[in-house]
Write an enzyme that holds these catalytic residues in place. Sequence first.
Site, PDB file in Angstrom:
ATOM      1  N   HIS A  38       0.906  -1.147   0.056  1.00 18.49           N
ATOM      2  CA  HIS A  38       0.048   0.046   0.028  1.00 18.49           C
ATOM      3  C   HIS A  38       0.705   1.274  -0.226  1.00 18.49           C
ATOM      4  O   HIS A  38       0.383   2.326   0.003  1.00 18.49           O
ATOM      5  CB  HIS A  38      -1.032  -0.021   1.041  1.00 18.49           C
ATOM      6  CG  HIS A  38      -0.130   0.399   2.154  1.00 18.49           C
ATOM      7  ND1 HIS A  38       0.426  -0.577   3.196  1.00 18.49           N
ATOM      8  CD2 HIS A  38      -0.167   1.397   3.311  1.00 18.49           C
ATOM      9  CE1 HIS A  38       0.999   0.027   4.257  1.00 18.49           C
ATOM     10  NE2 HIS A  38       0.572   1.173   4.234  1.00 18.49           N
TER      11      HIS A  38
HETATM   12  N1  UDP Z   1      -3.218  -4.838   9.577  1.00 22.64           N
HETATM   13  C1  UDP Z   1      -4.590  -5.095   9.784  1.00 22.64           C
HETATM   14  N2  UDP Z   1      -5.352  -5.574   8.755  1.00 22.64           N
HETATM   15  C2  UDP Z   1      -4.777  -5.647   7.533  1.00 22.64           C
HETATM   16  C3  UDP Z   1      -3.403  -5.137   7.031  1.00 22.64           C
HETATM   17  C4  UDP Z   1      -2.937  -4.783   8.052  1.00 22.64           C
HETATM   18  O1  UDP Z   1      -5.041  -5.385  10.743  1.00 22.64           O
HETATM   19  O2  UDP Z   1      -5.632  -6.176   6.540  1.00 22.64           O
HETATM   20  C5  UDP Z   1      -2.644  -4.317  10.543  1.00 22.64           C
HETATM   21  C6  UDP Z   1      -1.016  -5.069  10.711  1.00 22.64           C
HETATM   22  O3  UDP Z   1      -1.181  -6.244  11.545  1.00 22.64           O
HETATM   23  C7  UDP Z   1      -0.312  -3.884  11.466  1.00 22.64           C
HETATM   24  C8  UDP Z   1      -0.944  -2.696  10.777  1.00 22.64           C
HETATM   25  O4  UDP Z   1      -2.310  -3.037  10.414  1.00 22.64           O
HETATM   26  O5  UDP Z   1      -0.675  -4.017  12.804  1.00 22.64           O
HETATM   27  C9  UDP Z   1      -0.138  -2.088   9.762  1.00 22.64           C
HETATM   28  O6  UDP Z   1      -0.542  -0.996   9.314  1.00 22.64           O
HETATM   29  P1  UDP Z   1      -0.316  -0.495   7.648  1.00 22.64           P
HETATM   30  O7  UDP Z   1       0.490  -1.657   7.118  1.00 22.64           O
HETATM   31  O8  UDP Z   1      -1.487   0.075   7.216  1.00 22.64           O
HETATM   32  O9  UDP Z   1       0.572   0.597   8.011  1.00 22.64           O
HETATM   33  P2  UDP Z   1       2.088   0.778   8.335  1.00 22.64           P
HETATM   34  O10 UDP Z   1       2.521  -0.059   9.398  1.00 22.64           O
HETATM   35  O11 UDP Z   1       2.733   0.733   7.095  1.00 22.64           O
HETATM   36  O12 UDP Z   1       2.243   2.405   8.547  1.00 22.64           O
END
Ligand code: UDP
Length: 370
Positions: free
Chosen positions: A214
């Site tokens: 994403h």
């Molecule tokens: N996550 C979730 N459902 C999903 C995808 C990700 O609960 O379908 C959780 C994942 O386990 C982690 C968090 O969302 O705890 C990560 O978020 P994301 O990847 O959106 O953001 P980033 O960490 O890259 O800022």
Amino acid sequence: MRASKIKIATIVGARPQFIKAAMTSLAIEKMKAALPLEEVIIHTGQHFDKNMSDIFFEELSIKKPDYNLGVGGLSASKMTGRMIEALEEPLLIEKPDLVLVFGDTNSTLAGALTASKLLIPCAHVEAGLRSFNRSMPEEINRVAVDHLAEWLFAPTEASLRQLKNEGIDDKRLFLTGDIMADALYHYEKKADEQSSVMTTLGLKKKNYILATVHRQENTDNQSILEEIMEGLASLSSEMEVIMPIHPRSLKLLTQYGLIDSLQRKIRFVNPVGYLDMLALQKNAIAIATDSGGVQKEAYLLKTPCFTLRTETEWVELIKEGFNELVPLSREAIPIAIRRGIGKERDWSKNLYGDGKAAGKIIEILSAKKS
Ligand code: UDP
């Protein structure tokens, strides 16, 4: 004599922030018996779909936001600008003693900037992370927020060092461990017991690859996104590839006309809740991702991780061999994953602390304000 009340305004807006805020809210609730704490939750509205927002409030028992500003679905600068404007009123009404922000999104930056304009001190959870890639919008947010914040909570030694190197006063720096590790330790058992996602999706343990994509620098460039998706799709003849798809990625894959052909090879599902996501990560044979949080969770759940980016701010995962940066080409992705899956890894290392970061953060904030 009891000290006067400490009011914390927690500002959230994006999926990972709901998970992090769940842990500080829980710490506030626990400490309320001994400390005069009060929390107001302000949701900017950055993520608004049910499976990107509401599901986390329900599943993680976070209290309903006191304010929802409804600022989502806009370009980054418009979104940040409108958030700053919209945050002023609730902060003027609530007059919190401090503002608490997490991570590196537009909501984080808007929260820190509005607080600074109103002379409200700001605390930044997950401070000091750097990818050193200024074309990544999150990197600008991190740097700016770290230099605005009064309290900086670093999750790792490397992030603490980075803040010192940037000349930030030692008195503002605290090494707490990682709050995402808190959440994982807190919810892992519940996920084991309550998630039915494996059955619902008909998946077998260690028999599929879990993928998430994403990041804007991957999704907004059609040829990069196509290379990544084709690389993952080419593994589907050997193993199922499951992807809970982020709304932005779905929109762009549809816009680029790629979704129909990919759908025959990759199993797209709607974004899942946190408990299901923990179960999917734990039971996967490997994870391919450009998420920050998922890289750490993969390691904490002992699943080999392949990061679909040119760099990562979670450098210790690469150094210790738990995670691998994979060149973004359709040829390189399957080669790296096939080669890396069976590699020996020493999972006993502890990189992200004792799962008590949130308690330490609230204790430090309470001590400073009382
Ligand atoms: N996550 C979730 N459902 C999903 C995808 C990700 O609960 O379908 C959780 C994942 O386990 C982690 C968090 O969302 O705890 C990560 O978020 P994301 O990847 O959106 O953001 P980033 O960490 O890259 O800022």
